[in-house]
Design a protein around this motif. Structure first.
Motif, PDB file in Angstrom:
ATOM      1  N   ARG A 117       9.426  41.694  51.451  1.00 52.49           N
ATOM      2  CA  ARG A 117      10.249  42.078  50.995  1.00 52.49           C
ATOM      3  C   ARG A 117       9.888  41.386  49.195  1.00 52.49           C
ATOM      4  O   ARG A 117      10.029  42.085  48.118  1.00 52.49           O
ATOM      5  CB  ARG A 117      11.500  41.870  50.598  1.00 52.49           C
ATOM      6  N   ARG A 118       9.594  39.881  49.576  1.00 48.42           N
ATOM      7  CA  ARG A 118       8.591  39.132  48.472  1.00 48.42           C
ATOM      8  C   ARG A 118       7.111  39.793  47.581  1.00 48.42           C
ATOM      9  O   ARG A 118       7.640  40.050  46.925  1.00 48.42           O
ATOM     10  CB  ARG A 118       8.478  37.535  49.116  1.00 48.42           C
ATOM     11  N   VAL A 119       6.450  40.240  48.363  1.00 50.14           N
ATOM     12  CA  VAL A 119       5.199  40.224  48.882  1.00 50.14           C
ATOM     13  C   VAL A 119       5.435  42.061  47.537  1.00 50.14           C
ATOM     14  O   VAL A 119       4.736  42.029  46.571  1.00 50.14           O
ATOM     15  CB  VAL A 119       4.238  40.857  49.728  1.00 50.14           C
ATOM     16  N   THR A 120       6.001  43.116  47.932  1.00 43.66           N
ATOM     17  CA  THR A 120       6.767  43.732  47.165  1.00 43.66           C
ATOM     18  C   THR A 120       6.781  43.443  45.739  1.00 43.66           C
ATOM     19  O   THR A 120       6.691  44.301  45.275  1.00 43.66           O
ATOM     20  CB  THR A 120       7.368  45.002  48.778  1.00 43.66           C
ATOM     21  N   ALA A 121       8.052  42.911  46.130  1.00 47.05           N
ATOM     22  CA  ALA A 121       8.844  42.378  44.388  1.00 47.05           C
ATOM     23  C   ALA A 121       7.523  42.846  43.827  1.00 47.05           C
ATOM     24  O   ALA A 121       7.560  42.043  42.239  1.00 47.05           O
ATOM     25  CB  ALA A 121      10.035  41.183  44.643  1.00 47.05           C
ATOM     26  N   GLN A 122       6.505  40.448  44.594  1.00 48.61           N
ATOM     27  CA  GLN A 122       5.344  40.793  43.548  1.00 48.61           C
ATOM     28  C   GLN A 122       5.027  41.906  43.342  1.00 48.61           C
ATOM     29  O   GLN A 122       4.627  41.517  41.924  1.00 48.61           O
ATOM     30  CB  GLN A 122       5.162  38.813  43.733  1.00 48.61           C
ATOM     31  N   LYS A 123       4.327  42.123  43.377  1.00 51.78           N
ATOM     32  CA  LYS A 123       3.675  43.200  43.143  1.00 51.78           C
ATOM     33  C   LYS A 123       4.555  43.875  41.796  1.00 51.78           C
ATOM     34  O   LYS A 123       3.662  44.908  41.073  1.00 51.78           O
ATOM     35  CB  LYS A 123       3.034  44.811  44.234  1.00 51.78           C
ATOM     36  N   GLU A 124       5.963  45.049  42.026  1.00 51.90           N
ATOM     37  CA  GLU A 124       6.201  45.614  41.556  1.00 51.90           C
ATOM     38  C   GLU A 124       6.588  44.640  39.864  1.00 51.90           C
ATOM     39  O   GLU A 124       6.791  45.050  38.794  1.00 51.90           O
ATOM     40  CB  GLU A 124       7.740  45.925  41.777  1.00 51.90           C
ATOM     41  N   GLN A 125       6.873  43.304  39.810  1.00 53.90           N
ATOM     42  CA  GLN A 125       7.227  42.626  39.202  1.00 53.90           C
ATOM     43  C   GLN A 125       5.283  41.758  38.280  1.00 53.90           C
ATOM     44  O   GLN A 125       5.334  42.047  36.772  1.00 53.90           O
ATOM     45  CB  GLN A 125       7.194  40.796  39.345  1.00 53.90           C
ATOM     46  N   HIS A 126       4.360  42.096  38.422  1.00 53.73           N
ATOM     47  CA  HIS A 126       2.918  42.494  38.373  1.00 53.73           C
ATOM     48  C   HIS A 126       1.627  43.209  38.447  1.00 53.73           C
ATOM     49  O   HIS A 126       1.290  42.796  39.171  1.00 53.73           O
ATOM     50  CB  HIS A 126       2.775  40.810  37.902  1.00 53.73           C
TER      51      HIS A 126
END
Length: 222
Positions: A117-126
């Motif tokens: 979930r953290r990795v996905t959120a980071q990808k979505e943020q940048h």
């Protein structure tokens, strides 16, 4: 569904994790030693790796170090020892989390979910895209051609971003004009052609990635 690589020299541990992960719908690949794990990471793309520390020949620390030479895939390290040194050393070589044996497979899967979930959120943020020398940073709204930033007009940015995010798909002229110009569009489709021409000029040798589909529209070959 995650693609998970499980590396442990104990067959029982590999079987336990595999059964539980498959039950939750994930795809599992196993490796019985670190060298095999490195080779499989070079051949296939995984979402996350579960990696034992205490293995003969190539231990988990060295395995993680070698994987980090070519991949930033998340790694959870397993160990029968809970010493602070092992934890610190694991994080130093690039581990994302550390689980001490014996462990609950349910807890392990929960930790995997948290990391993903953290990795996905980071990808979505940048969000970025790279194809050869064409590098697009959607978040910063920047386009680089062979390392040099190119300055596009607002509608050129929108056209490029739209085509790239729909890469491989045939996008009709009508859809492009409707979604990009929307209610502001009062001209004819020559406006679109002009912007595509200018966009191709700005991305230089990568202009061929924008393919004209006669009678239909355009497609980005990503």
């Amino acid at each position: 569904m995650y693609n998970i690589l499980v590396c442990d020299d104990e067959e029982g541990i590999r079987t336990l994790i595999s059964k539980y992960a498959k039950y939750e719908g994930h795809n599992i690949v196993t490796a019985e030693n670190g060298q095999i794990a490195v080779e499989k990471c070079q051949e296939h793309k995984f979402d996350i790796i579960v990696l034992d520390i205490m293995m003969p020949q190539l231990d988990g620390f060295e395995t993680a170090r070698q994987i980090r030479d070519f991949s930033q895939v998340p790694i959870i390290m397993l160990s029968a020892r809970g010493e602070e040194y092992d934890r610190i050393h694991g994080f130093e070589v690039g581990a994302d989390d550390y689980v001490v044996k014996p462990f609950s497979p349910k807890e392990l899967m929960m930790r995997i979910d948290v990391i993903m979930r953290r990795v996905t959120a980071q990808k979505e943020q940048h969000e970025t895209f790279k194809k050869d020398g064409l590098h697009i940073d959607f978040t910063a709204r920047k386009v680089f051609v062979d390392g040099e930033e190119t300055d596009l007009a607002p509608k050129e940015y929108e056209l490029l971003f739209y085509l790239v995010k729909n890469k491989g798909a045939a996008v009709s002229r009508e859809r492009l004009m409707s979604d990009i110009w929307g209610y502001e569009f009062f001209g004819d489709d020559r406006t679109l052609d002009t912007h595509i021409k200018l966009l191709r000029k700005h991305i230089g040798q990568y202009s061929g990635l924008i393919v004209t589909l006669r009678g239909i529209g355009y497609r980005f070959e990503g």
